[in-house]
Design a protein around this motif. Structure first.
Motif, mmCIF file in Angstrom:
data_model
loop_
_atom_site.group_PDB
_atom_site.id
_atom_site.type_symbol
_atom_site.label_atom_id
_atom_site.label_comp_id
_atom_site.label_asym_id
_atom_site.label_seq_id
_atom_site.Cartn_x
_atom_site.Cartn_y
_atom_site.Cartn_z
ATOM 1 N N VAL A 161 0.793 -1.193 -0.089
ATOM 2 C CA VAL A 161 -0.049 -0.004 -0.046
ATOM 3 C C VAL A 161 0.688 1.268 0.025
ATOM 4 O O VAL A 161 1.846 1.400 0.526
ATOM 5 C CB VAL A 161 -0.958 0.053 1.195
ATOM 6 C CG1 VAL A 161 -1.636 1.394 1.261
ATOM 7 C CG2 VAL A 161 -1.849 -1.203 1.289
ATOM 8 N N GLY A 162 0.421 2.233 -0.797
ATOM 9 C CA GLY A 162 1.321 3.370 -0.774
ATOM 10 C C GLY A 162 0.500 4.533 -0.119
ATOM 11 O O GLY A 162 -0.645 4.786 -0.266
ATOM 12 N N ALA A 202 1.738 14.406 -10.512
ATOM 13 C CA ALA A 202 1.248 13.546 -11.426
ATOM 14 C C ALA A 202 2.611 12.378 -11.615
ATOM 15 O O ALA A 202 2.317 11.225 -11.527
ATOM 16 C CB ALA A 202 1.452 13.834 -12.835
ATOM 17 N N SER A 203 3.808 12.805 -11.556
ATOM 18 C CA SER A 203 5.064 11.742 -11.744
ATOM 19 C C SER A 203 5.063 10.746 -10.501
ATOM 20 O O SER A 203 5.414 9.815 -10.251
ATOM 21 C CB SER A 203 6.212 12.404 -11.808
ATOM 22 O OG SER A 203 6.637 13.305 -10.611
ATOM 23 N N VAL A 204 4.739 11.646 -9.237
ATOM 24 C CA VAL A 204 4.848 10.756 -8.184
ATOM 25 C C VAL A 204 3.668 9.849 -8.052
ATOM 26 O O VAL A 204 3.781 8.535 -7.650
ATOM 27 C CB VAL A 204 4.855 11.586 -6.890
ATOM 28 C CG1 VAL A 204 4.677 10.819 -5.250
ATOM 29 C CG2 VAL A 204 6.111 12.664 -6.707
ATOM 30 N N ALA A 208 3.944 5.685 -7.699
ATOM 31 C CA ALA A 208 3.072 4.918 -6.672
ATOM 32 C C ALA A 208 2.338 4.121 -7.309
ATOM 33 O O ALA A 208 2.141 2.838 -6.627
ATOM 34 C CB ALA A 208 2.177 5.845 -5.722
ATOM 35 N N CYS A 209 1.685 4.157 -8.281
ATOM 36 C CA CYS A 209 0.601 3.053 -8.839
ATOM 37 C C CYS A 209 1.513 1.961 -9.491
ATOM 38 O O CYS A 209 0.866 1.028 -9.545
ATOM 39 C CB CYS A 209 -0.215 4.052 -10.006
ATOM 40 S SG CYS A 209 -1.502 4.966 -9.334
ATOM 41 N N SER A 210 2.491 2.012 -10.215
ATOM 42 C CA SER A 210 3.382 0.982 -10.575
ATOM 43 C C SER A 210 3.981 0.231 -9.558
ATOM 44 O O SER A 210 4.482 -0.907 -9.910
ATOM 45 C CB SER A 210 4.455 2.000 -11.436
ATOM 46 O OG SER A 210 5.475 2.578 -10.629
ATOM 47 N N SER A 237 -4.320 2.302 -14.418
ATOM 48 C CA SER A 237 -3.536 1.214 -13.630
ATOM 49 C C SER A 237 -4.033 0.521 -13.050
ATOM 50 O O SER A 237 -3.269 -1.009 -12.510
ATOM 51 C CB SER A 237 -2.611 2.249 -12.720
ATOM 52 O OG SER A 237 -3.503 2.515 -11.400
ATOM 53 N N GLY A 238 -5.362 0.305 -12.368
ATOM 54 C CA GLY A 238 -6.136 -0.705 -12.044
ATOM 55 C C GLY A 238 -5.800 -0.631 -10.286
ATOM 56 O O GLY A 238 -6.408 -1.534 -9.672
ATOM 57 N N VAL A 239 -5.347 0.427 -10.111
ATOM 58 C CA VAL A 239 -5.036 0.803 -8.656
ATOM 59 C C VAL A 239 -6.096 1.614 -7.960
ATOM 60 O O VAL A 239 -6.159 2.794 -8.353
ATOM 61 C CB VAL A 239 -3.457 1.258 -8.475
ATOM 62 C CG1 VAL A 239 -3.251 1.699 -6.912
ATOM 63 C CG2 VAL A 239 -2.455 0.414 -8.935
ATOM 64 N N PRO A 240 -6.895 0.919 -6.951
ATOM 65 C CA PRO A 240 -7.725 1.606 -6.281
ATOM 66 C C PRO A 240 -7.121 2.630 -5.412
ATOM 67 O O PRO A 240 -6.078 2.192 -4.640
ATOM 68 C CB PRO A 240 -8.713 0.501 -5.494
ATOM 69 C CG PRO A 240 -7.736 -0.643 -5.371
ATOM 70 C CD PRO A 240 -6.774 -0.466 -6.701
ATOM 71 N N ILE A 241 -7.775 3.998 -5.067
ATOM 72 C CA ILE A 241 -7.260 5.053 -4.113
ATOM 73 C C ILE A 241 -8.265 5.363 -3.260
ATOM 74 O O ILE A 241 -9.562 5.337 -3.584
ATOM 75 C CB ILE A 241 -7.025 6.256 -4.832
ATOM 76 C CG1 ILE A 241 -5.892 5.934 -5.994
ATOM 77 C CG2 ILE A 241 -6.506 7.368 -3.912
ATOM 78 C CD1 ILE A 241 -5.755 7.208 -6.824
ATOM 79 N N ILE A 242 -8.017 4.970 -1.963
ATOM 80 C CA ILE A 242 -8.902 5.521 -0.598
ATOM 81 C C ILE A 242 -8.649 7.075 -0.597
ATOM 82 O O ILE A 242 -7.391 7.275 -0.295
ATOM 83 C CB ILE A 242 -8.783 4.722 0.442
ATOM 84 C CG1 ILE A 242 -8.920 3.293 0.069
ATOM 85 C CG2 ILE A 242 -9.723 5.087 1.414
ATOM 86 C CD1 ILE A 242 -10.439 2.763 -0.481
ATOM 87 N N SER A 243 -9.570 7.788 -0.528
ATOM 88 C CA SER A 243 -9.268 8.995 -0.226
ATOM 89 C C SER A 243 -9.849 9.714 1.197
ATOM 90 O O SER A 243 -10.594 9.012 1.791
ATOM 91 C CB SER A 243 -10.294 10.043 -1.110
ATOM 92 O OG SER A 243 -10.154 11.507 -1.011
#
Length: 319
Positions: A161-162, A202-204, A208-210, A237-243
């Motif tokens: 997890v990031g 954007a780059s960070v 993180a997603c990769s 990316s298929g990576v879910p984000i909890i906000s």
């Protein structure tokens, strides 16, 4: 030019400067310093102003609402102007605005809002919920462990997890500390990814997603103002984000456990009314919280990622 014309022009210019940014009129003069314009902070400011007008009468209050455009130095300049104008009260919306107000005056009442943790922001050891002096306000802190629970609930296969946030925001560091401790305690591998400003968001995010199975982004003003960039970097990316909060979740998150920013602003406005009417001593006023955070999910992003939230989640109304 005749002397009387010079005096008239000077008077007109002075009146114009005094009126700049003010709304309403009357005996109470309130300065509002808001760190940056985005939906969550705007809602808190609007809730504050509505409550003050309801409590004091719209005809009895003037607001000088100023936006710092995300710059802490601008917050200090704005606060210094309020102090010079001898405003009756200052609303500081977001942590850098609060810090500027605290550094600017020890006599004018200061109410904060959209502050995650006052003890952490003001470096108060063993904070008991009341700041004291000329400071009080409301917090936007949702239960952080429950946000961690939400990530595990919605992303049960995630191992790495990031936590993504702006390193310049103390409130974000505080949230990251709490959520990281919870997630590592549950056996997950946690890595922090920080950006310094909007230029590297954007780059960070892409990095993180990769490298991660899921991301957590706390209540963070820079992230909120760069929501579109985060969405674009994470999309595909298929990576879910909890906000950490709802307005940011509408842009890039699958779900959030969020408080109502209008309500915390409204609560700060009700505190302001009591202070200005002499009905309460700000030094004795405890920090206020939204005690009813709601589990919410973004139906579009959940559908894209194949996530079906449990029944106790409420679907967001997307614009």
């Amino acid at each position: 030019m005749k002397k009387w014309m010079i005096l008239l022009l000077a008077a007109v210019m002075l009146f114009s400067l005094a009126a700049c940014g003010n709304t309403g009129g009357g005996e109470y003069y309130i300065g509002i310093v808001q760190l940056v314009q985005h939906d969550a902070l705007d809602a808190a400011t609007n809730g504050f102003m509505d409550a003050v007008k309801a409590g004091l009468g719209e005809e009895n209050v003037s607001f000088d609402l100023q936006n710092a455009s995300g710059d802490s130095a601008n917050c200090a300049t704005i606060v210094n102007g309020f102090v010079s104008d001898n405003v009756d009260l200052i609303l500081a919306n977001a942590t850098p605005a609060l810090l500027a107000a605290v550094n600017g005056t020890q006599s004018i009442p200061i109410l904060g809002t959209s502050i995650t943790d006052y003890g952490d922001a003001l470096k108060i050891e063993n904070f008991d919920g009341t700041v004291g002096g000329n400071i009080s306000g409301t917090s936007d802190q949702a239960p952080l462990e429950k946000q961690g629970e939400m990530l595990i609930e919605l992303c049960p296969t995630a191992k790495n997890v990031g936590i993504l946030y702006c390193s310049a925001e103390p409130n974000s560091v505080f949230q990251a500390d709490k959520v990281e401790a919870y997630l590592t305690g549950k056996g997950l591998n946690v890595t922090r990814y920080t950006f310094t400003d909007s230029n590297d968001v954007a780059s960070v995010t892409a990095t993180a997603c990769s490298e991660c199975d899921a991301l957590y982004i706390p209540t963070d003003n820079t992230a909120a103002t760069c929501g579109e960039a985060i969405h674009n970097a994470a999309s595909g990316s298929g990576v879910p984000i909890i906000s950490g909060e709802a307005n940011a979740c509408k842009l890039f998150g699958v779900a959030t456990l969020s408080i109502d920013y209008y309500k915390i602003g409204q609560a700060a406005g009700e505190m302001a009314v009591k202070i200005l009417k002499g009905e309460a001593d700000i030094s004795e006023m405890a920090i206020g919280y939204d005690d009813n955070p709601v589990k919410m999910y973004n139906p579009e992003i959940c559908a894209e990622l194949g996530i079906t939230p449990p029944a106790d989640y409420q679907a967001m109304e997307l614009d």
